[in-house]
Design an enzyme around this catalytic site. Structure first.
Site, PDB file in Angstrom:
ATOM      1  N   CYS A   2       0.970  -1.216   0.176  1.00  0.00           N
ATOM      2  CA  CYS A   2       0.189   0.039  -0.054  1.00  0.00           C
ATOM      3  C   CYS A   2       0.886   1.163   0.116  1.00  0.00           C
ATOM      4  O   CYS A   2       1.885   1.365   0.558  1.00  0.00           O
ATOM      5  CB  CYS A   2      -1.111   0.046   1.222  1.00  0.00           C
ATOM      6  SG  CYS A   2      -2.071  -1.165   1.306  1.00  0.00           S
ATOM      7  N   ARG A  27       3.703  -0.154  -4.905  1.00  0.00           N
ATOM      8  CA  ARG A  27       3.337  -0.846  -3.719  1.00  0.00           C
ATOM      9  C   ARG A  27       2.240  -1.646  -3.585  1.00  0.00           C
ATOM     10  O   ARG A  27       1.700  -2.240  -2.589  1.00  0.00           O
ATOM     11  CB  ARG A  27       3.392   0.259  -2.741  1.00  0.00           C
ATOM     12  CG  ARG A  27       4.574   1.096  -2.447  1.00  0.00           C
ATOM     13  CD  ARG A  27       4.625   2.155  -1.446  1.00  0.00           C
ATOM     14  NE  ARG A  27       4.479   1.683  -0.044  1.00  0.00           N
ATOM     15  CZ  ARG A  27       5.682   1.110   0.344  1.00  0.00           C
ATOM     16  NH1 ARG A  27       6.894   1.477   0.056  1.00  0.00           N
ATOM     17  NH2 ARG A  27       5.450   0.635   1.735  1.00  0.00           N
ATOM     18  N   TRP A  74      -2.674  -2.726  -1.780  1.00  0.00           N
ATOM     19  CA  TRP A  74      -2.569  -3.921  -1.623  1.00  0.00           C
ATOM     20  C   TRP A  74      -3.252  -4.660  -0.965  1.00  0.00           C
ATOM     21  O   TRP A  74      -3.025  -4.530   0.220  1.00  0.00           O
ATOM     22  CB  TRP A  74      -0.830  -4.245  -1.715  1.00  0.00           C
ATOM     23  CG  TRP A  74      -0.877  -5.808  -2.055  1.00  0.00           C
ATOM     24  CD1 TRP A  74      -0.570  -6.191  -3.201  1.00  0.00           C
ATOM     25  CD2 TRP A  74      -0.601  -6.950  -1.220  1.00  0.00           C
ATOM     26  NE1 TRP A  74      -0.174  -7.593  -3.278  1.00  0.00           N
ATOM     27  CE2 TRP A  74      -0.247  -8.063  -2.012  1.00  0.00           C
ATOM     28  CE3 TRP A  74      -0.635  -6.902   0.064  1.00  0.00           C
ATOM     29  CZ2 TRP A  74       0.016  -9.183  -1.484  1.00  0.00           C
ATOM     30  CZ3 TRP A  74      -0.601  -8.474   0.531  1.00  0.00           C
ATOM     31  CH2 TRP A  74      -0.370  -9.543  -0.168  1.00  0.00           C
ATOM     32  N   ASN A 100      -1.410   1.998   5.867  1.00  0.00           N
ATOM     33  CA  ASN A 100      -0.572   0.993   5.243  1.00  0.00           C
ATOM     34  C   ASN A 100      -0.043  -0.101   6.343  1.00  0.00           C
ATOM     35  O   ASN A 100       0.497   0.652   7.223  1.00  0.00           O
ATOM     36  CB  ASN A 100       0.507   1.490   4.594  1.00  0.00           C
ATOM     37  CG  ASN A 100       1.657   0.765   4.096  1.00  0.00           C
ATOM     38  OD1 ASN A 100       1.377  -0.656   3.919  1.00  0.00           O
ATOM     39  ND2 ASN A 100       2.932   1.053   4.072  1.00  0.00           N
ATOM     40  N   GLY A 101      -0.241  -0.987   6.276  1.00  0.00           N
ATOM     41  CA  GLY A 101       0.048  -2.053   7.121  1.00  0.00           C
ATOM     42  C   GLY A 101      -1.250  -3.013   7.569  1.00  0.00           C
ATOM     43  O   GLY A 101      -2.109  -3.195   6.675  1.00  0.00           O
ATOM     44  N   GLU A 487      16.094 -17.665 -10.318  1.00  0.00           N
ATOM     45  CA  GLU A 487      15.729 -16.231 -10.553  1.00  0.00           C
ATOM     46  C   GLU A 487      15.138 -16.158 -11.892  1.00  0.00           C
ATOM     47  O   GLU A 487      14.228 -15.120 -12.073  1.00  0.00           O
ATOM     48  CB  GLU A 487      17.112 -15.478 -10.588  1.00  0.00           C
ATOM     49  CG  GLU A 487      16.969 -13.836 -10.660  1.00  0.00           C
ATOM     50  CD  GLU A 487      16.027 -13.218 -10.037  1.00  0.00           C
ATOM     51  OE1 GLU A 487      15.269 -13.642  -8.699  1.00  0.00           O
ATOM     52  OE2 GLU A 487      15.571 -11.986 -10.129  1.00  0.00           O
ATOM     53  N   LYS A 491      11.429 -14.692 -12.511  1.00  0.00           N
ATOM     54  CA  LYS A 491      11.004 -13.592 -13.341  1.00  0.00           C
ATOM     55  C   LYS A 491      10.015 -13.650 -14.223  1.00  0.00           C
ATOM     56  O   LYS A 491       8.966 -13.037 -14.524  1.00  0.00           O
ATOM     57  CB  LYS A 491      12.458 -12.996 -14.191  1.00  0.00           C
ATOM     58  CG  LYS A 491      13.439 -12.406 -13.470  1.00  0.00           C
ATOM     59  CD  LYS A 491      13.205 -10.934 -12.927  1.00  0.00           C
ATOM     60  CE  LYS A 491      12.374 -11.145 -11.366  1.00  0.00           C
ATOM     61  NZ  LYS A 491      13.309 -10.951 -10.487  1.00  0.00           N
ATOM     62  N   GLU A 494       6.333 -14.324 -12.566  1.00  0.00           N
ATOM     63  CA  GLU A 494       5.753 -13.365 -11.803  1.00  0.00           C
ATOM     64  C   GLU A 494       5.357 -12.187 -13.025  1.00  0.00           C
ATOM     65  O   GLU A 494       4.241 -11.678 -12.503  1.00  0.00           O
ATOM     66  CB  GLU A 494       6.663 -12.670 -10.897  1.00  0.00           C
ATOM     67  CG  GLU A 494       7.750 -11.702 -11.178  1.00  0.00           C
ATOM     68  CD  GLU A 494       8.547 -11.248 -10.300  1.00  0.00           C
ATOM     69  OE1 GLU A 494       8.001 -10.753  -8.898  1.00  0.00           O
ATOM     70  OE2 GLU A 494       9.859 -11.117 -10.164  1.00  0.00           O
ATOM     71  N   HIS A 510      16.375 -36.583 -11.283  1.00  0.00           N
ATOM     72  CA  HIS A 510      15.572 -37.102 -10.008  1.00  0.00           C
ATOM     73  C   HIS A 510      14.340 -36.884 -10.073  1.00  0.00           C
ATOM     74  O   HIS A 510      13.431 -36.925  -8.918  1.00  0.00           O
ATOM     75  CB  HIS A 510      16.278 -36.708  -8.849  1.00  0.00           C
ATOM     76  CG  HIS A 510      17.633 -36.839  -8.830  1.00  0.00           C
ATOM     77  ND1 HIS A 510      18.217 -38.292  -8.488  1.00  0.00           N
ATOM     78  CD2 HIS A 510      19.057 -36.205  -8.798  1.00  0.00           C
ATOM     79  CE1 HIS A 510      19.643 -38.313  -8.393  1.00  0.00           C
ATOM     80  NE2 HIS A 510      19.858 -37.174  -8.767  1.00  0.00           N
ATOM     81  N   LYS A 609       5.578  -4.415  -4.770  1.00  0.00           N
ATOM     82  CA  LYS A 609       7.000  -4.237  -4.493  1.00  0.00           C
ATOM     83  C   LYS A 609       7.538  -4.329  -3.289  1.00  0.00           C
ATOM     84  O   LYS A 609       8.636  -5.040  -3.004  1.00  0.00           O
ATOM     85  CB  LYS A 609       7.358  -2.839  -5.026  1.00  0.00           C
ATOM     86  CG  LYS A 609       8.830  -2.650  -5.211  1.00  0.00           C
ATOM     87  CD  LYS A 609       9.419  -3.662  -6.382  1.00  0.00           C
ATOM     88  CE  LYS A 609      10.715  -3.004  -6.717  1.00  0.00           C
ATOM     89  NZ  LYS A 609      11.536  -4.330  -7.395  1.00  0.00           N
TER      90      LYS A 609
HETATM   91  O1  M6R Z   1      12.695  -5.735  -1.152  1.00  0.00           O
HETATM   92  P1  M6R Z   1      12.952  -6.981  -1.040  1.00  0.00           P
HETATM   93  O2  M6R Z   1      14.329  -7.422  -1.692  1.00  0.00           O
HETATM   94  O3  M6R Z   1      13.308  -7.767   0.288  1.00  0.00           O
HETATM   95  O4  M6R Z   1      12.072  -8.066  -1.652  1.00  0.00           O
HETATM   96  C1  M6R Z   1      11.932  -9.391  -1.690  1.00  0.00           C
HETATM   97  C2  M6R Z   1      11.008 -10.017  -2.502  1.00  0.00           C
HETATM   98  O5  M6R Z   1       9.582  -9.605  -2.098  1.00  0.00           O
HETATM   99  C3  M6R Z   1      11.313  -9.623  -4.047  1.00  0.00           C
HETATM  100  O6  M6R Z   1      12.626 -10.065  -4.425  1.00  0.00           O
HETATM  101  C4  M6R Z   1      10.261 -10.235  -5.023  1.00  0.00           C
HETATM  102  O7  M6R Z   1      10.541 -11.582  -4.934  1.00  0.00           O
HETATM  103  C5  M6R Z   1      10.170  -9.532  -6.617  1.00  0.00           C
HETATM  104  N1  M6R Z   1       9.111  -9.562  -6.919  1.00  0.00           N
HETATM  105  C6  M6R Z   1      10.998 -10.516  -7.366  1.00  0.00           C
HETATM  106  O8  M6R Z   1      11.214  -9.787  -8.654  1.00  0.00           O
END
Ligand code: M6R
Length: 614
Positions: A2, A27, A74, A100-101, A487, A491, A494, A510, A609
């Protein structure tokens, strides 16, 4: 998650709040809302959807009010809907609040308030909070600030809130615990936001509220900041921000993600600038320097992080163990505190986080500190909660990362961790001076090599066209490139919503090999280092089962070229730095597939984010 924005001053609040919300939309983007306030009249606008949907609700350009607040959500409690969108009003309509929270004990508080006759129009914890403040205010005849202070003492959870009271025409009250809140200090005008991006073009002076603080903001005098627990007003520090407007705009790129992918040569250079002194054969990192004894005397290092930062931690594990010869464990921060980990004051814990706000990582830090460990933070966002909660740390200097999918955060985190490993290894003499020189010389060349890897963009776009309609995808890598496979898969899933899994290449036999047929693209990182021959054998095994191979290889490779359906060549480098290059084509591949599928690349569904809930 948020984003919150507030304004009090001499400008029209509505356009300023809207623009601020757009900048904070990373956010969360399930709903958006705004409240404007003047002469004891509150005008409330809210809608499910994005800030653009909110902007379409009214002709905000004509709104003259100079006090306002806005929220981009969010969803945590209650589905995304108009009713659950913030701001929320108290039953009397006198108080309006954004939050926010999470208020963890909201159900108990709600029951109490329902018992007193309060009626609720949403499923949110926030509506409970605003009515709790009203209840405290009414039963004690308190001013807003005092009522908020007392109400917050009954609350369990996290919050950054802005509230105004129609009985007070010139006052905003804000408070913080767990979630970030910055106050932009203008000339007779004040801005409130989850980060500085909504107000950076108006002022570069900001106060970051600490946990358990509350601020009373009036236009005609500097804010007063109160410690909620001790009930005393406290001094505060006004920071001069270095953030530039360019850094938070797209700068001609179609998406923030693409801009951030292309920023990596600069970001990596900025991260080692001033720290990597090649001529002198030195690495200078104040945070490490001051606590070198901790790193030298520890028997192990534990890395805690989430998502992409966790993947960077896995890469760092290889580099640290290789160079420093200290055992390293890499933990999901989200799991760390739930298994009563064995930690003592002999341990060093490194927390990696781009945002510096991730609640799971913060919880892990708190636990590690309670158990006496020395906690070092690697964050990107300057002044973020994690950077303040740790004993020492190093920033990544990637600049603002706005695309929800992390890109430059990953490569700059690896850069910082490499610098740390080199600095500690030098002090520990676990590598020779010649080795040290060779490694730092190579690190200095990495930005140039990333530039070369970025030239692959067109070729990767073509590959994206071929595979954009697939429903599954496997990513394989070995050694330091196993985390790169993880990674790459993260990517893709997501931002394109294609199911993707990363595996150590050798693990394929395996189990995952059962998935392979002519419809399965397999992306293999097969650079000419380490277990190259074994990776080639894995490629053969996939081909025998008709899988399609997209291979990331070292420039000049001939063996894999013969075998793979598509080959992407990245420049030669040392194995430890290869993730900085092999990850680039994987970022571009995910980006192009998502764009071709018409997905919202910068704001993928269900994500945010900064994940500020556990
Ligand atoms: O801000 P942070 O690096 O702590 O965030 C961790 C994850 O939430 C963040 O890396 C998330 O997995 C990303 N969306 C990946 O692209």
């Amino acid at each position: 998650m948020c984003g919150i924005v507030g304004y009090m001053g001499h400008r029209k609040a509505a356009p300023l709040v809207l623009k601020g919300l757009q900048r904070l939309e990373y956010r969360g983007y399930d709903s958006a809302g705004m409240a404007l306030y003047e002469n004891q009249v509150v005008s409330l606008y809210k809608t499910q959807g994005k800030v653009a949907d909110l902007a379409a609700l009214s002709n905000f350009k004509d709104a003259n009010q100079s006090i306002g607040m806005g929220h981009t959500r969010w969803a945590t409690h209650g589905v995304p809907s108009d009713a659950n969108a913030h701001p929320h009003s108290s039953n009397s309509g006198e108080l309006t609040l954004i939050h926010n929270g999470i208020i963890e004990n909201y159900e108990a508080l709600k029951k109490l308030l329902v018992g007193k006759g309060y009626v609720f129009h949403s499923d949110t914890d926030t509506e409970v909070l605003v009515n709790l403040i009203e209840e405290v205010q009414k039963s004690h005849q308190y001013q807003l600030g005092k009522a908020l202070q007392v109400a917050l003492s009954q609350v369990v959870g996290a919050y950054a809130i802005v509230v105004f009271d129609t009985k007070k025409t010139d006052e905003l009250v804000v408070a913080k615990l767990g979630s970030p809140l910055a106050i932009g200090m203008g000339d007779h005008e004040y801005f409130i936001a989850s980060d500085a991006s909504p107000f950076i073009e108006y002022t570069n002076k900001a106060v970051y509220l600490e946990d358990h603080q509350l601020a009373i903001i009036k236009q005609d005098r500097p804010p007063k900041i109160l410690s909620i627990a001790t009930d005393t007003f406290t001094d505060y520090y006004i920071q001069e921000l270095e953030l530039s407007l360019d850094a938070i705009e797209k700068g001609g790129y179609k998406h923030f993600m693409l801009k951030e992918i292309y920023e990596q040569p600069r970001a990596i250079k900025d991260t080692y600038r001033g720290r990597l002194l090649v001529e002198e054969g030195l690495i200078k990192m104040a945070g490490v320097e001051e606590h070198l004894d901790k790193f030298l005397n520890t028997k192990r290092i534990i890395i805690v992080a989430c998502g992409t930062s966790w993947h960077a931690g896995l890469v760092a594990e290889y580099i640290l163990e290789d160079l420093v010869r200290i055992p390293v464990e890499v933990e999901y921060a989200s799991e760390f505190k739930y298994r009563n980990p064995v930690i003592s004051n002999q341990d060093v814990v490194i927390a990696i986080s781009q945002s510096g706000e991730t609640a799971d990582t913060l919880a892990a830090i708190k636990l590690a500190k309670e158990k006496g460990a020395f906690v070092f933070g690697v964050c990107n966002v300057v002044g973020s909660t994690i950077s303040r909660a740790t004993d020492a740390g190093a920033y990544t200097h990637a600049g603002p990362e706005i695309g929800v999918a992390s890109t430059k955060a990953f490569t700059t985190q690896i850069t910082v961790m490499s610098l740390m490993a080199l600095r500690i290894a030098m002090a520990k003499e676990s590598i020779s001076v010649a080795q040290f020189k060779e490694i730092v010389n190579e690190l200095e060349l990495i930005p140039q090599k990333v530039e070369i890897a970025l030239l692959l963009n067109q070729r990767i776009l073509e590959i994206a066209h071929t595979y954009k309609t697939k429903h599954n995808c496997l990513y394989l890598g070995r050694g330091v490139n196993f985390p790169v496979a993880l990674e790459g898969a993260l990517k893709l899933k997501e931002i394109s919503y294609i199911h993707a899994e990363g595996y150590p290449a050798a693990e394929m036999k395996h189990g995952p090999i059962a998935l392979i047929d002519e419809n399965m693209p397999v992306i293999v990182v097969a650079i000419n280092k380490g277990y190259y021959d074994k990776t080639v054998s894995n490629i053969q095994e996939i081909i025998s089962r008709k899988g399609k191979i997209i291979a990331i290889v070292t420039e000049g490779d001939t063996t894999v070229k013969e075998l793979a359906d598509h080959v992407i060549e990245v420049p030669e480098t040392m194995e430890c730095f290869s993730p900085l290059l092999t990850t680039i084509p994987l970022q571009l591949l995910s980006y192009h597939i998502a764009v071709l599928l018409n997905k919202n690349v910068d704001q993928p569904r269900n994500l945010a984010k900064s994940v500020t809930v556990e």
